[in-house]
Motif scaffolding. Structure first.
Motif: not given
Length: 552
Positions: A435-461
């Motif tokens: 769990g902790n490894v995965i949760a921290l991996d999520i934070l790294r993805t958000l920090a290093r790949e802004p496109l990931a959050l943009e794609a997530y936001a587009a899905e929610i939209a």
């Protein structure tokens, strides 16, 4: 069904008020939410292979194989009777029958062999179906599937392996790859001193004096080597240039057993049909995949794909637990009513059904993202598979427990499948990143790949304005993430909210209103409780439960 019905008239009483046998149903065709999701995310072409596997794994024979494979777990044979070293895990025949069935139904290669969209939906969905009968064999099957991207980084080394993997059949005996009908591939990454911190590994790789510039010998150990009877393993070891990825075959190029010593098999809580081992490399032959020092980069694609399998395995455990619970409470009466029609039990089953439908929607959408060819789609896949793995595996043990409680005392008895499901339920949260490894991996993805959050936001939209509770939760989450990447202490909160908002968005778009409304009210609003069975007074529980009461 058994050829002869069991005797119901005993010397002191007649056996009544018991549900019929569970076996003899198509586990795909009786799962409405799953069928809808597979068609939506994968396409109509998957209906035939899913129906075929659903009939097989719901049969009395295959369910019995699952029980046998766990009742008689593998045993380590270090030497043969003549004193020669063999280092083999030997299995009950049921295990081999299950492996053959899994590869016959293409769980290991449908994503790579099918020249059409939805291949990874096929993999996740077939794996989920098969897990309902037996979870342990899905470990080697999922690793074999996930090895393909890593193997493709080095075609000159992996070409013969890929030729036997894609389109291959189960072929258990150890012999040279060219003579096999098909192969399986395992993984050996973690070491005692490092665990998830693979850069703490100590295994060393030394270049061999050979005409093959990619030939090395490995010296070291691995604390976890999954499926040690695979034909080869992807592993990590240090060269002078850094941590590197290697393919380690069980047979050397000259046909001799490689010097991979199986020290012991793990005595695990669950997943007992599957051999998990500790190994040592004693100058073991290996071939380099990719460049020296780029090992994590090479093998991370395998880890990325195995995480998809952990979602599929979790989904399958949830489905079998829920199906068993519905079967039990539909076949028992108390206080002049069938249990499932007692209001308190109806609420429990309805709440469990909402949780399962949300897991289906999330898992299949994530699987479809693995087919994406654009940068945004690939970024969404990297983020969402971590989010999905984190949340579904966290929810699974309590979900299975609640299904067990629906049985009463008999659910705690080993003759039922519930104890085995319960023992399986924590595993996918632990391996392929806890769990902790995965949760921290999520934070790294958000920090290093802004496109990931943009794609997530587009899905929610896509779900905006469909539910006010979803809108409020999504706005709060995205506003927070837009300001800054959360601190590590907020990693689990972030993973949980990302999952819940995405599940809510998928349900309001694709699920019946009764399901979506109950989810948003209880998971995103303030009308739920801290245990299953607490739904708002206006929840349409009859409609929710009806989707789970399909006849075999």
């Amino acid at each position: 069904m058994p050829a002869f019905a069991p005797t119901t008239r005993l010397e002191t009483h007649e056996v009544t008020n018991q549900p019929p046998e569970f076996a003899g149903r198509n586990l795909y065709e009786t799962d409405l939410a799953f069928r809808e999701g597979v068609g939506r995310e994968g396409g109509a072409w998957l209906d035939a292979p899913f129906s075929a596997l659903g009939a097989a794994v719901g049969s009395e024979q295959v369910l019995e194989w699952g029980e046998q494979a766990n009742r008689f777990p593998p045993e380590l044979v270090t030497f043969d009777r003549y004193g020669r070293r063999v280092d083999e895990a030997r299995f009950h025949p049921a295990y081999h029958q299950l492996m053959a069935l899994a590869m016959e139904h293409r769980i290991h290669d449908i994503a790579w062999a099918a020249d059409k969209p939805g291949g990874h939906v096929g993999h996740l969905g077939l794996l989920a179906l098969f897990t309902q009968a037996e979870a342990g064999v899905m470990c080697p099957i999922n690793m074999t599937y996930a090895a393909v991207p890593a193997l493709r980084t080095q075609p000159d080394v992996a070409g013969p392996w890929l030729g036997k993997l894609i389109g291959g059949r189960y072929d258990a005996p150890l012999r040279p790859i060219p003579g096999k009908a098909g192969i399986t591939v395992g993984m050996a990454m973690t070491e005692k001193q490092g665990g998830s911190d693979v850069r703490a590994n100590s295994t060393r790789a030394h270049r061999l004096e050979s005409s093959n510039p990619r030939a090395y010998r490995l010296v070291g150990h691995k604390w976890f080597c999954s499926a040690p009877m695979s034909d080869g393993f992807l592993t990590l070891a240090y060269t002078d240039r850094g941590l590197s990825c290697f393919l380690v075959p069980r047979l050397t190029p000259d046909g001799e057993r490689n010097t991979i010593r199986v020290m012991r098999l793990k005595d695990k809580l669950g997943n007992r049909s599957n051999a998990s081992s500790e190994i040592e490399y004693h100058d073991a032959y290996a071939e380099l995949l990719g460049d020296e020092g780029e090992g994590v980069k090479v093998i991370i694609d395998m880890v990325h794909h195995t995480r998809l399998g952990t979602m599929g395995g979790t989904l399958g455990i949830m489905r079998m637990a829920l199906a068993q619970a519905v079967h039990q409470v539909s076949g028992r009466r108390a206080f002049q009513k069938t249990l499932i029609d007692q209001p308190t039990m109806t609420a429990v089953i309805a709440d469990l059904a909402v949780e399962y439908e949300a897991a289906v929607a999330l898992s299949l959408r994530v699987a479809r993202a693995f087919d994406a060819e654009d940068a945004a789609g690939r970024a969404f896949a990297r983020l969402s598979v971590a989010v999905g793995k984190y949340w579904l595996t966290k929810r699974n043990p309590n979900f299975v427990y609640e299904c067990m409680e629906c049985h009463g005392g008999v659910g705690y008895v080993e003759e039922t499948p519930m104890p085995r499901l319960f023992r399986e339920s924590p595993l996918n949260a632990i391996w392929e990143g806890s769990g902790n490894v995965i949760a921290l991996d999520i934070l790294r993805t958000l920090a290093r790949e802004p496109l990931a959050l943009e794609a997530y936001a587009a899905e929610i939209a896509e779900a905006r304005s469909a539910d006010h509770r979803l809108d409020a939760a999504a706005t709060d989450l995205l506003d927070r993430l837009a300001k800054r990447v959360p601190a590590e202490s907020d990693a689990r909160w972030t993973a949980e909210r990302l999952a819940l908002v995405l599940q809510g968005a998928l349900l309001v778009r694709h699920a019946p209103p009764a399901v979506a409304d109950a989810f948003c009210a209880t998971r995103l609003g303030d009308e739920g409780g801290r245990s299953f069975g607490i739904l708002p007074g206006g929840a349409d529980v009859d409609t929710i439960v009806a989707r789970q009461r399909l006849e075999a």
